[in-house]
Design a protein around this motif. Structure first.
Motif, PDB file in Angstrom:
ATOM      1  N   GLY A 231      43.731  43.818  38.727  1.00  0.00           N
ATOM      2  CA  GLY A 231      44.955  43.743  37.947  1.00  0.00           C
ATOM      3  C   GLY A 231      45.880  44.935  38.013  1.00  0.00           C
ATOM      4  N   ASP A 232      45.507  45.990  38.743  1.00  0.00           N
ATOM      5  CA  ASP A 232      46.379  47.167  38.798  1.00  0.00           C
ATOM      6  C   ASP A 232      47.747  46.839  39.377  1.00  0.00           C
ATOM      7  OD1 ASP A 232      44.414  48.709  37.722  1.00  0.00           O
ATOM      8  OD2 ASP A 232      44.029  49.902  39.508  1.00  0.00           O
ATOM      9  N   LEU A 233      47.770  46.133  40.480  1.00  0.00           N
ATOM     10  CA  LEU A 233      49.045  45.811  41.120  1.00  0.00           C
ATOM     11  C   LEU A 233      49.875  44.907  40.216  1.00  0.00           C
ATOM     12  CD1 LEU A 233      50.813  46.143  43.595  1.00  0.00           C
ATOM     13  CD2 LEU A 233      49.624  44.225  44.650  1.00  0.00           C
ATOM     14  N   LEU A 234      49.247  43.915  39.642  1.00  0.00           N
ATOM     15  CA  LEU A 234      49.936  42.958  38.771  1.00  0.00           C
ATOM     16  C   LEU A 234      50.494  43.619  37.517  1.00  0.00           C
ATOM     17  CD1 LEU A 234      50.510  39.900  38.030  1.00  0.00           C
ATOM     18  CD2 LEU A 234      48.373  40.033  36.759  1.00  0.00           C
ATOM     19  N   ASN A 235      49.695  44.434  36.871  1.00  0.00           N
ATOM     20  CA  ASN A 235      50.038  44.942  35.539  1.00  0.00           C
ATOM     21  C   ASN A 235      50.863  46.219  35.529  1.00  0.00           C
ATOM     22  OD1 ASN A 235      48.682  42.829  34.217  1.00  0.00           O
ATOM     23  ND2 ASN A 235      46.737  43.863  34.549  1.00  0.00           N
ATOM     24  N   THR A 236      51.101  46.818  36.673  1.00  0.00           N
ATOM     25  CA  THR A 236      51.822  48.091  36.675  1.00  0.00           C
ATOM     26  C   THR A 236      53.173  48.016  37.378  1.00  0.00           C
ATOM     27  OG1 THR A 236      50.665  48.808  38.672  1.00  0.00           O
ATOM     28  CG2 THR A 236      49.693  49.447  36.556  1.00  0.00           C
ATOM     29  N   VAL A 237      53.642  46.818  37.673  1.00  0.00           N
ATOM     30  CA  VAL A 237      54.938  46.681  38.342  1.00  0.00           C
ATOM     31  C   VAL A 237      56.040  47.087  37.367  1.00  0.00           C
ATOM     32  CG1 VAL A 237      56.540  45.107  39.485  1.00  0.00           C
ATOM     33  CG2 VAL A 237      54.083  44.776  39.762  1.00  0.00           C
TER      34      VAL A 237
ATOM     35  N   ILE B 121      37.028  49.306  48.584  1.00  0.00           N
ATOM     36  CA  ILE B 121      36.344  48.021  48.803  1.00  0.00           C
ATOM     37  C   ILE B 121      35.248  47.841  47.754  1.00  0.00           C
ATOM     38  CG2 ILE B 121      34.960  46.654  50.407  1.00  0.00           C
ATOM     39  CD1 ILE B 121      36.474  48.063  52.687  1.00  0.00           C
ATOM     40  N   LEU B 122      34.511  48.913  47.450  1.00  0.00           N
ATOM     41  CA  LEU B 122      33.479  48.825  46.406  1.00  0.00           C
ATOM     42  C   LEU B 122      34.089  48.442  45.058  1.00  0.00           C
ATOM     43  CD1 LEU B 122      31.158  51.859  47.221  1.00  0.00           C
ATOM     44  CD2 LEU B 122      30.447  49.472  46.972  1.00  0.00           C
ATOM     45  N   LYS B 123      35.208  49.054  44.733  1.00  0.00           N
ATOM     46  CA  LYS B 123      35.898  48.721  43.475  1.00  0.00           C
ATOM     47  C   LYS B 123      36.309  47.253  43.485  1.00  0.00           C
ATOM     48  CE  LYS B 123      39.666  50.342  40.531  1.00  0.00           C
ATOM     49  NZ  LYS B 123      40.832  51.216  40.434  1.00  0.00           N
ATOM     50  N   TRP B 124      36.821  46.785  44.625  1.00  0.00           N
ATOM     51  CA  TRP B 124      37.245  45.390  44.760  1.00  0.00           C
ATOM     52  C   TRP B 124      36.046  44.453  44.598  1.00  0.00           C
ATOM     53  CZ3 TRP B 124      36.403  41.831  48.921  1.00  0.00           C
ATOM     54  CH2 TRP B 124      37.202  40.693  48.874  1.00  0.00           C
ATOM     55  N   ILE B 125      34.908  44.791  45.211  1.00  0.00           N
ATOM     56  CA  ILE B 125      33.692  43.974  45.097  1.00  0.00           C
ATOM     57  C   ILE B 125      33.240  43.888  43.648  1.00  0.00           C
ATOM     58  CG2 ILE B 125      31.209  43.947  45.642  1.00  0.00           C
ATOM     59  CD1 ILE B 125      31.964  45.056  48.423  1.00  0.00           C
ATOM     60  N   GLU B 126      33.361  45.005  42.913  1.00  0.00           N
ATOM     61  CA  GLU B 126      32.981  45.035  41.501  1.00  0.00           C
ATOM     62  C   GLU B 126      33.776  44.029  40.676  1.00  0.00           C
ATOM     63  OE1 GLU B 126      33.141  48.677  39.049  1.00  0.00           O
ATOM     64  OE2 GLU B 126      32.038  49.582  40.723  1.00  0.00           O
ATOM     65  N   TRP B 127      35.074  43.951  40.952  1.00  0.00           N
ATOM     66  CA  TRP B 127      35.958  43.133  40.136  1.00  0.00           C
ATOM     67  C   TRP B 127      36.072  41.690  40.606  1.00  0.00           C
ATOM     68  CZ3 TRP B 127      38.146  44.408  35.560  1.00  0.00           C
ATOM     69  CH2 TRP B 127      38.031  45.737  35.172  1.00  0.00           C
ATOM     70  N   LYS B 128      35.939  41.467  41.883  1.00  0.00           N
ATOM     71  CA  LYS B 128      36.038  40.108  42.427  1.00  0.00           C
ATOM     72  C   LYS B 128      34.640  39.488  42.410  1.00  0.00           C
ATOM     73  CE  LYS B 128      39.731  38.326  44.511  1.00  0.00           C
ATOM     74  NZ  LYS B 128      40.611  37.451  43.837  1.00  0.00           N
TER      75      LYS B 128
ATOM     76  N   THR C  45      23.189  45.280  49.626  1.00  0.00           N
ATOM     77  CA  THR C  45      23.603  46.034  48.446  1.00  0.00           C
ATOM     78  C   THR C  45      25.136  46.054  48.427  1.00  0.00           C
ATOM     79  OG1 THR C  45      23.727  48.146  49.613  1.00  0.00           O
ATOM     80  CG2 THR C  45      21.570  47.538  48.651  1.00  0.00           C
ATOM     81  N   PRO C  46      25.736  46.419  47.289  1.00  0.00           N
ATOM     82  CA  PRO C  46      27.204  46.519  47.264  1.00  0.00           C
ATOM     83  C   PRO C  46      27.734  47.476  48.335  1.00  0.00           C
ATOM     84  CG  PRO C  46      26.372  46.531  45.027  1.00  0.00           C
ATOM     85  CD  PRO C  46      25.170  46.582  45.940  1.00  0.00           C
ATOM     86  N   GLU C  47      27.033  48.588  48.567  1.00  0.00           N
ATOM     87  CA  GLU C  47      27.472  49.544  49.587  1.00  0.00           C
ATOM     88  C   GLU C  47      27.406  48.929  50.984  1.00  0.00           C
ATOM     89  OE1 GLU C  47      25.284  50.256  47.136  1.00  0.00           O
ATOM     90  OE2 GLU C  47      26.561  51.597  45.947  1.00  0.00           O
ATOM     91  N   GLN C  48      26.325  48.188  51.249  1.00  0.00           N
ATOM     92  CA  GLN C  48      26.195  47.530  52.553  1.00  0.00           C
ATOM     93  C   GLN C  48      27.282  46.476  52.721  1.00  0.00           C
ATOM     94  OE1 GLN C  48      22.125  46.277  51.993  1.00  0.00           O
ATOM     95  NE2 GLN C  48      21.320  47.882  53.365  1.00  0.00           N
ATOM     96  N   LEU C  49      27.522  45.725  51.653  1.00  0.00           N
ATOM     97  CA  LEU C  49      28.558  44.691  51.702  1.00  0.00           C
ATOM     98  C   LEU C  49      29.927  45.324  51.944  1.00  0.00           C
ATOM     99  CD1 LEU C  49      29.286  41.707  51.448  1.00  0.00           C
ATOM    100  CD2 LEU C  49      29.444  42.033  48.970  1.00  0.00           C
ATOM    101  N   ALA C  50      30.202  46.443  51.269  1.00  0.00           N
ATOM    102  CA  ALA C  50      31.480  47.140  51.465  1.00  0.00           C
ATOM    103  C   ALA C  50      31.609  47.599  52.909  1.00  0.00           C
ATOM    104  CB  ALA C  50      31.586  48.326  50.510  1.00  0.00           C
ATOM    105  N   PHE C  51      30.519  48.095  53.478  1.00  0.00           N
ATOM    106  CA  PHE C  51      30.558  48.521  54.876  1.00  0.00           C
ATOM    107  C   PHE C  51      30.852  47.334  55.793  1.00  0.00           C
ATOM    108  CE2 PHE C  51      28.541  48.966  58.999  1.00  0.00           C
ATOM    109  CZ  PHE C  51      29.146  50.127  59.463  1.00  0.00           C
ATOM    110  N   LEU C  52      30.198  46.191  55.540  1.00  0.00           N
ATOM    111  CA  LEU C  52      30.409  45.004  56.378  1.00  0.00           C
ATOM    112  C   LEU C  52      31.852  44.514  56.285  1.00  0.00           C
ATOM    113  CD1 LEU C  52      27.086  43.091  55.597  1.00  0.00           C
ATOM    114  CD2 LEU C  52      27.691  44.257  57.746  1.00  0.00           C
ATOM    115  N   ILE C  53      32.387  44.492  55.067  1.00  0.00           N
ATOM    116  CA  ILE C  53      33.783  44.071  54.879  1.00  0.00           C
ATOM    117  C   ILE C  53      34.716  45.057  55.569  1.00  0.00           C
ATOM    118  CG2 ILE C  53      35.613  43.767  53.160  1.00  0.00           C
ATOM    119  CD1 ILE C  53      33.395  42.669  51.259  1.00  0.00           C
ATOM    120  N   GLY C  54      34.455  46.356  55.388  1.00  0.00           N
ATOM    121  CA  GLY C  54      35.268  47.385  56.025  1.00  0.00           C
ATOM    122  C   GLY C  54      35.238  47.283  57.542  1.00  0.00           C
ATOM    123  N   ARG C  55      34.059  46.999  58.094  1.00  0.00           N
ATOM    124  CA  ARG C  55      33.949  46.864  59.547  1.00  0.00           C
ATOM    125  C   ARG C  55      34.760  45.669  60.043  1.00  0.00           C
ATOM    126  NH1 ARG C  55      28.080  46.229  61.802  1.00  0.00           N
ATOM    127  NH2 ARG C  55      28.364  44.183  60.860  1.00  0.00           N
TER     128      ARG C  55
END
Length: 160
Positions: free
Chosen positions: A38-44, A83-90, A104-114
């Motif tokens: 919600g940062d992008l949405l709520n801070t415009v 990406i980790l922050k995004w995984i937490e919220w989504k 793990t969330p870190e592994q998932l973030a790495f896979l998404i980042g790759r």
């Protein structure tokens, strides 16, 4: 002779235009499910700035808005912390590997980042769409406001 040209009508219409662009952009983000935390949405924030010879409609957005709007080219690894922050919220549901183990969330973030580094991402164009849609509605009002302001200038010129 004090200030010759004062575009009060234009400024008023541009202020309304800015608010409508902000609202339409926020609607687009919601409708297209582009809300992670919600940062992008709520801070415009929007405002009209006037310079010596110009008016500008300014939107203040989160610094990552450009990547949401335009995407990201392949080649560079994105910031893993974001990406980790995004995984937490989504609600991301990772798929288990061939052994049934979930990353793990870190592994998932790495896979998404790759994947992003390899393929890039496509931009949403939600802001571009909002600006274009609102401009279609406001175009005549903007021209009319300029015309009204110029009429005032013409009358003022002939009074001197």
């Amino acid at each position: 002779m004090d200030e010759l040209v004062k575009f009060d009508n234009l400024k008023r219409v541009l202020e309304e235009f800015a608010v409508e662009v902000r609202n339409k952009y926020q609607d687009n983000l919601i409708e297209n499910n582009r809300i992670a935390y919600g940062d992008l949405l709520n801070t415009v924030e929007c405002k009209v700035k006037s310079g010596k010879n110009s008016y500008s409609v300014v939107l203040n957005l989160q610094e990552y808005w450009w990547y949401v709007e335009n995407g990201r080219r392949s080649g560079k690894f994105p910031p893993i912390d974001n990406i980790l922050k995004w995984i937490e919220w989504k609600p991301i549901l990772p798929k288990p590997d061939k052994n049934g183990k979930l990353p793990t969330p870190e592994q998932l973030a790495f896979l998404i980042g790759r994947k992003i580094a390899d393929e890039g991402t496509e931009g949403t164009k939600d802001l571009t769409s909002a600006i274009n849609d609102v401009y279609k509605v406001f175009r005549e009002r903007i021209y009319s406001a300029i015309s009204q302001d110029m009429d005032k200038v013409t009358i003022k010129l002939f009074q001197y």
